[in-house]
Design an enzyme around this catalytic site. Structure first.
Site, PDB file in Angstrom:
ATOM      1  N   ARG A 177       6.690  -9.936  -3.809  1.00 35.36           N
ATOM      2  CA  ARG A 177       6.850  -9.126  -3.041  1.00 35.36           C
ATOM      3  C   ARG A 177       5.959 -10.385  -1.356  1.00 35.36           C
ATOM      4  NH1 ARG A 177       4.753  -3.639  -2.804  1.00 35.36           N
ATOM      5  NH2 ARG A 177       6.122  -2.433  -1.063  1.00 35.36           N
ATOM      6  N   CYS A 182      -0.191  -4.318   3.421  1.00 33.64           N
ATOM      7  CA  CYS A 182      -0.224  -4.345   2.188  1.00 33.64           C
ATOM      8  C   CYS A 182       1.708  -3.924   2.247  1.00 33.64           C
ATOM      9  CB  CYS A 182      -0.725  -3.912   0.849  1.00 33.64           C
ATOM     10  SG  CYS A 182      -1.290  -1.921   0.946  1.00 33.64           S
TER      11      CYS A 182
END
Length: 287
Positions: A188, A245
């Site tokens: 990611r 995040c």
């Protein structure tokens, strides 16, 4: 009681030794699944540590989304300090109440509770190292059903924020001055995949430290000295570090790891990638 609570982590055997004593803390079961938001609560009902309250990521550990959605605050905005204080009081937590947060996901969600309580100024808060699995491996019992509501504590005092946080405008205004550490999985971070947010990629200049790498094969935090070497290798002092995040949740795991490593003082970007990527005007990097 406050002084005797190990922080930021408590071992399962240490916690088990308190069972049935006046030193038993308020427990927060933070188990959660982003793909099935009811799964954590169902698992809690099926079996939780004695007397634990359930802390739902969306209802209790986040605030409501704004009218503009993820573009302002991301997928899990911080609750207001007033709302968080009211939640703690409802759980029977006062300013000096010892609290232990845990989950069944390696501390990913318990760390969010740890950071929020510390942000509110609460000192007696620890995360159960290894979570539910470590508790059971130590012989700790589980209870089923819902824990009856404890008597509400008096209004939790509002103090100045005790944990630093930054927003997107601060990051945009300080390129190169702050080191951003991205806690998402490497694929990611690189932008190979993006299952949740508006764009794939990462904040330009951000470095990657997958939060799960803070854990050993048994699902417990790695030794403090090892974590210290890892985070010092990024080459920035804690005051220069900002953690992010996907939505400001697992970034708290890296904040907890730095605290365990004796490197307190880094900041959280609560909106994280979900907020950053929702605004097409913000730059995006892929690698």
């Amino acid at each position: 009681m406050t002084a005797s609570l190990p922080t930021p982590l408590i071992g399962a055997s240490t916690l088990l030794a308190r069972l049935g004593t006046p030193d038993w803390p308020v427990l927060l079961d933070c188990s959660f699944d982003l793909a099935d938001t009811g799964a954590g609560e169902a698992a809690y009902i099926a079996g939780h540590l004695p007397g634990a309250r359930y802390a739902h990521l969306d209802r209790d550990l986040s605030g409501p989304k704004t009218a503009r959605g993820a573009i302002d605050g991301g997928r899990h905005p911080l609750p207001t300090r007033e709302a968080l204080a009211a939640t703690l009081a409802r759980w029977g937590i006062g300013a000096g109440t010892p609290v232990v947060a845990y989950d069944a996901q390696g501390g990913a969600y318990a760390a969010r509770a740890w950071w929020l309580l510390r942000w509110l100024g609460h000192q007696a808060i620890a995360v159960l190292d290894g979570g539910v699995a470590a508790w059971q491996a130590t012989g700790g019992p589980l209870e089923q059903g819902l824990t009856p509501h404890a008597p509400a504590a008096e209004g939790y005092p509002l103090r100045p924020a005790a944990m630093p946080a930054v927003d997107a405008s601060e990051l945009l205004a300080a390129p190169g001055r702050l080191l951003v550490i991205d806690a998402r999985a490497p694929e990611r971070y690189r932008g190979d995949v993006e299952p949740l947010d508006a764009q794939a990629g990462h904040i330009p200049g951000a470095r990657n430290r997958f939060f799960k790498d803070n854990l050993d094969p048994n699902g417990r935090f790695r030794p403090a000295a090892e974590l210290r070497r890892v985070f010092q290798a990024f080459g920035a002092t804690p005051g220069q570090v900002v953690h992010q995040c996907g939505s400001g949740v697992t970034a708290c795991h890296n904040l907890l790891a730095m605290e365990l490593a004796g490197l307190p003082g880094s900041a959280l970007y609560p909106g994280s990638w979900s907020e950053w990527s929702a605004d097409p005007a913000r730059p995006v990097a892929r690698s």
